[in-house]
Design a protein around this motif. Structure first.
Motif, PDB file in Angstrom:
ATOM      1  N   HIS A 171     -33.694   3.664 -53.797  1.00 50.23           N
ATOM      2  CA  HIS A 171     -33.928   3.578 -52.350  1.00 50.23           C
ATOM      3  C   HIS A 171     -34.759   4.769 -51.864  1.00 50.23           C
ATOM      4  O   HIS A 171     -35.686   4.609 -51.072  1.00 50.23           O
ATOM      5  N   GLN A 213     -31.914  -5.544 -54.304  1.00 50.83           N
ATOM      6  CA  GLN A 213     -30.733  -6.390 -54.095  1.00 50.83           C
ATOM      7  C   GLN A 213     -31.039  -7.547 -53.170  1.00 50.83           C
ATOM      8  O   GLN A 213     -30.594  -8.677 -53.405  1.00 50.83           O
ATOM      9  N   GLN A 214     -31.768  -7.270 -52.084  1.00 51.19           N
ATOM     10  CA  GLN A 214     -32.058  -8.355 -51.122  1.00 51.19           C
ATOM     11  C   GLN A 214     -32.868  -9.459 -51.787  1.00 51.19           C
ATOM     12  O   GLN A 214     -32.596 -10.644 -51.591  1.00 51.19           O
ATOM     13  N   TRP A 218     -34.300  -0.958 -62.085  1.00 50.25           N
ATOM     14  CA  TRP A 218     -34.246  -1.238 -60.646  1.00 50.25           C
ATOM     15  C   TRP A 218     -32.823  -1.034 -60.129  1.00 50.25           C
ATOM     16  O   TRP A 218     -32.590  -0.959 -58.937  1.00 50.25           O
ATOM     17  N   TYR A 219     -31.899  -0.977 -61.074  1.00 51.72           N
ATOM     18  CA  TYR A 219     -30.484  -0.718 -60.777  1.00 51.72           C
ATOM     19  C   TYR A 219     -30.026   0.402 -61.695  1.00 51.72           C
ATOM     20  O   TYR A 219     -30.744   0.816 -62.600  1.00 51.72           O
ATOM     21  N   ARG A 269     -25.624  -1.869 -60.703  1.00 52.15           N
ATOM     22  CA  ARG A 269     -25.158  -1.308 -59.430  1.00 52.15           C
ATOM     23  C   ARG A 269     -26.353  -0.748 -58.677  1.00 52.15           C
ATOM     24  O   ARG A 269     -27.297  -0.238 -59.285  1.00 52.15           O
ATOM     25  N   SER A 270     -26.276  -0.839 -57.356  1.00 50.77           N
ATOM     26  CA  SER A 270     -27.346  -0.297 -56.520  1.00 50.77           C
ATOM     27  C   SER A 270     -27.505   1.197 -56.833  1.00 50.77           C
ATOM     28  O   SER A 270     -26.523   1.897 -57.031  1.00 50.77           O
ATOM     29  N   ARG A 314     -32.949  -7.988 -61.557  1.00 53.93           N
ATOM     30  CA  ARG A 314     -31.891  -7.903 -62.586  1.00 53.93           C
ATOM     31  C   ARG A 314     -32.425  -8.474 -63.903  1.00 53.93           C
ATOM     32  O   ARG A 314     -32.148  -7.962 -64.984  1.00 53.93           O
ATOM     33  N   THR A 327     -35.206  -4.582 -50.415  1.00 52.99           N
ATOM     34  CA  THR A 327     -34.626  -3.828 -51.536  1.00 52.99           C
ATOM     35  C   THR A 327     -34.508  -4.780 -52.723  1.00 52.99           C
ATOM     36  O   THR A 327     -34.503  -6.015 -52.536  1.00 52.99           O
ATOM     37  N   ASP A 378     -33.024 -10.135 -55.040  1.00 46.19           N
ATOM     38  CA  ASP A 378     -32.193 -10.808 -56.053  1.00 46.19           C
ATOM     39  C   ASP A 378     -31.169 -11.732 -55.407  1.00 46.19           C
ATOM     40  O   ASP A 378     -30.931 -12.845 -55.883  1.00 46.19           O
ATOM     41  N   GLU A 379     -30.562 -11.249 -54.315  1.00 40.87           N
ATOM     42  CA  GLU A 379     -29.531 -12.083 -53.666  1.00 40.87           C
ATOM     43  C   GLU A 379     -30.133 -13.397 -53.172  1.00 40.87           C
ATOM     44  O   GLU A 379     -29.522 -14.457 -53.318  1.00 40.87           O
ATOM     45  N   GLU A 418     -30.651 -15.592 -56.196  1.00 49.53           N
ATOM     46  CA  GLU A 418     -29.382 -16.042 -56.790  1.00 49.53           C
ATOM     47  C   GLU A 418     -28.701 -17.061 -55.881  1.00 49.53           C
ATOM     48  O   GLU A 418     -28.083 -18.007 -56.351  1.00 49.53           O
TER      49      GLU A 418
END
Ligand SMILES: CC/C=C\CC(=O)SCCNC(=O)CCNC(=O)[C@H](O)C(C)(C)COP(=O)(O)OP(=O)(O)OC[C@H]1O[C@@H](n2cnc3c(N)ncnc32)[C@H](O)[C@@H]1OP(=O)(O)O
Length: 690
Positions: free
Chosen positions: A562, A471-472, A544-545, A556-557, A488, A469, A474-475, A478
């Motif tokens: 998804h 988020q995955q 993407w968010y 935000r997700s 982001r 995803t 990006d996390e 980061e």
């Protein structure tokens, strides 16, 4: 070295001699030990002044020595010995007293500085701590709160602030050595106990409990242990490398042999900027802040009216931030291109469209007086094509600023095959005047920064196809240290920028078949489809968010993304798998690093330091990882090669994963350290191995 002289009367003068900043090399430390001994033994000497040669007290420990074994007398006992001397010792501080330089001054009994001097403990920026007693003496002198601020930020402070904090005993506008000599003569014979900072109690705020008090007693030992740990850490090595790479890029050289030391720069006092969108406005402000008169041109009346309101306000704000009473440069606004006829340099910052830029350059070459430098702020278009429509192609270079242009430190100076050394030297010097880290790069699509970004973005999209995803992804990035992950960041920059470039390249758009292979290689249509859904990032409140609304900042997700990804995978028969953060990092970062090797191989960057400075100052690469090429060396070139081979084997339709020849050559010769690659590449080129 340190020079000893006896001034008429009873004062011994010790002068540190290690140009350009009198760093505390082994020879300087030995010199200090010897000369202090001499002053101590000489019965005619009643007091001592320590100063630095050429208007600089001391820039600290010699960072160049950190990589090798410690030689010569250590700093800590040397400073202790000065503190213990029973004759008054004063530091006469001119220019800088930084790091070990300030720690040396704190070991002296008195500190006198010139009003223009800068002081600080910047060790933290090199991954260290003030390990020559600074972490102990400074809090004892100025208290815990103020000392912690200086130690943890590493900021440089003025002599006026240092006097206010109690670091200095006196500040002068006159000759600082004369003042210090007069000072020590006056205090000779007075008791020195209260001047020996390491022996004093620490003035702690009332809320600091006794535990901390006890800790301070053992402070010197703790400082030594912590410094040893830090010295051996990869982060310290990376930060020290980043310090030097920032300086190496200033000493630019081109494949033609032109370089910083054989090419004269022109001094620019009058410039023009064409196009007052976001980039143009920032460039106007950056120029005006250096004292250059700027003609700011925008042919669209509405945009011009907005810019003539916004730019002065931006200038005022930035001048305030830099503590400048009044912005030094003068700006005039115009809608008429004829008004640039008298300037010495023009920076074109119109929309990123080749036909529009060509039109502007044709116009400029007929309007400007002969000899005017014509620069383009393009982020990746062909500089040579622009040069070709002008009367003096040698006077055309790229000046690729990063948004916001008055804030971001990076400037890519792009030389084409016909750019003259004078044009490159002038753009590089102008960048320096604007406070930028300017890096000379060759003319290839995307230059250095954006060229490397392409495989990075590409891998991020492929990872989404395979099951990750946003988020995955990006996390993982980061967590590595980027201030923002790739999705982001894309939302912030605007997804339409890349979309337009892909359309121009014929990769997407009407008539292009919606497959996952385009132009003979793997292609992900995911970002195009997100744009087609009207989601252009923060500016539309969706990308993407999701955001609170257009212009919203908090990502935000978004359930839509998804569902969209699931539908996309189903349509293309892709089965989502779980992807570990390690794979995300490898695929994104190693693809980017591999392109860095290709860039070095193609001589589009002079050395790995150039690439690393570009990534640290322009793309948020975490400074404590040095830069992509330095990071490659730390991970191990063999490992990078092996993982690229593995991923390329799994994805043979992704050419960016094919290991570069240079990487293979470096591994074949035993993975030499990054500092030697430049020389290696030059030799390989001579022997036609690359
Ligand atoms: C046991 C541990 C104890 C102590 C730890 C330390 O002391 S760590 C070192 C702390 N000091 C610093 O971080 C200062 C670093 N230097 C600077 O910030 C700037 O160089 C300075 C002094 C403000 C001068 O800036 P300016 O813009 O005038 O010049 P420039 O930065 O281009 O530097 C000129 C050349 O000097 C070299 N240099 C500077 N400082 C050091 C240093 N401490 N050690 C070794 N060399 C240093 C710099 O690399 C430049 O070299 P060049 O070959 O000309 O590129």
């Amino acid at each position: 070295m340190a020079m000893y002289s006896r001034l008429p009367g009873s004062v011994a003068l010790i002068t540190l001699q290690n140009p350009p900043v009198n760093a505390l090399s082994a020879a300087v430390r030995q010199g200090i030990v010897d000369t202090v001994q001499r002053a101590l033994k000489d019965p005619k000497v009643t007091s001592v002044v320590i100063c630095g040669q050429n208007g600089k007290f001391c820039g600290g420990a010699d960072i160049r020595e950190f990589a090798g074994p410690m030689l010569g007398p250590p700093l800590v006992p040397m400073i202790h010995a000065i503190e213990a001397v029973d004759k008054p010792v004063a530091a006469a501080i001119e220019g800088v007293a930084l790091g070990g330089g300030l720690e040396l001054a704190l070991g002296c009994h008195y500190r006198i500085a010139h009003s223009k001097a800068l002081l600080g403990l910047p060790e933290v920026t090199l991954g260290l701590l003030p390990g020559a007693g600074g972490s102990q003496r400074l809090p004892r002198l100025i208290g815990l709160t103020a000392a912690l601020d200086l130690i943890t930020t590493g900021r440089h402070i003025s002599a006026a602030e240092a006097l206010k904090l109690g670091i200095l005993d006196q500040v002068t506008d006159n000759n600082v050595v004369d003042q210090a000599v007069e000072f020590v003569r006056r205090v000779a014979g007075q008791p020195l106990d209260s001047r020996r900072l390491s022996t004093l109690p620490c003035p702690c705020p009332p809320d600091v409990d006794s535990l901390l008090d006890k800790a301070m007693v053992k402070g010197m030992e703790k400082e030594r242990d912590l410094l040893t740990t830090l010295f051996n850490s990869g982060q310290a090595r990376a930060l020290q490398y980043a310090f030097f790479s920032q300086r190496v890029v200033g000493k630019w050289s081109l494949p033609s042999g032109a370089s910083w030391d054989n090419s004269a720069a022109r001094t620019i006092s009058k410039a023009a900027v064409i196009g007052l969108g976001t980039m143009g406005r920032g460039i106007v402000v950056a120029l005006a802040l250096t004292g250059i008169s700027v003609v700011a041109v925008e042919t669209q009346e509405k945009q011009l009216a907005e810019a003539s309101q916004a730019v002065p306000a931006m200038l005022q704000r930035e001048a305030g931030r830099r503590s400048l009473a009044t912005p030094p440069g003068v700006i005039s606004f115009s809608s008429n291109l004829q008004d640039v006829s008298e300037v010495e340099l023009v920076i074109e910052a119109v929309f990123e469209d080749m036909s529009l830029k060509l039109q502007v350059f044709r116009h400029l070459t007929s309007v400007c007086r002969p000899g005017t430098l014509l620069c383009s702020n393009t982020s990746g278009l062909d500089i040579d094509q622009l040069a070709a429509v002008t009367q003096s192609p040698g006077l055309v270079v790229g000046m690729h600023f990063f948004a916001p242009a008055h804030v971001m430190k990076l400037l890519e100076v792009v030389y084409g095959p016909r750019s003259s050394p004078e044009a490159v030297a002038t753009a590089m010097q102008l960048g320096k005047r604007m406070g930028k880290v300017s890096v000379a790069v060759g003319n290839c699509p995307g230059f250095v920064g954006n060229r490397m970004l392409k495989p990075y973005l590409e891998q991020a999209n492929f990872l989404l196809e395979e099951g990750a995803t946003p988020q995955q992804v990006d996390e993982a990035l980061e967590e590595f240290g980027f201030p923002m992950g790739v999705f982001r960041m894309s939302d912030l920059s605007g997804l339409d920028v890349g979309w337009r470039i892909r359309k121009e390249a014929g990769l997407t758009g009407p008539g292009v078949e919606s497959t996952r292979t385009r132009q003979g290689r793997r292609y992900s249509p995911l970002p195009d489809q997100v744009c087609e859904a009207g989601r252009l990032g923060q500016k539309t409140g969706r990308g993407w968010y999701q955001y609170d609304g257009p212009g919203g900042r908090v990502a935000r997700s978004d359930p839509w993304v998804h569902i969209f990804l699931e539908a996309y995978r189903a349509e293309h028969g892709l089965v989502a798998r779980s992807i570990a953060p390690e794979e995300i990092l490898e695929r994104c970062l190693y693809a980017l690093i591999n392109e860095g090797f290709n860039i070095l191989q193609d001589a589009m960057a002079a050395g790995p330091e150039d690439i690393d400075a570009i990534y640290v100052f322009g793309y948020g690469w975490p400074r404590h990882h040095g830069g992509p090429m330095f990071h490659a060396g730390q991970v191990g070139l063999g490992r990078i090669l092996e993982r690229l081979q593995h991923h390329h084997h799994n994805h043979p339709d992704v050419p960016h994963l094919k290991p570069s020849t240079l990487l293979r050559r470096l591994v074949a010769v035993g993975s030499p350290p990054v500092q030697t690659w430049r020389e290696f590449i030059n030799k390989e080129r001579v022997h036609s191995q690359l």
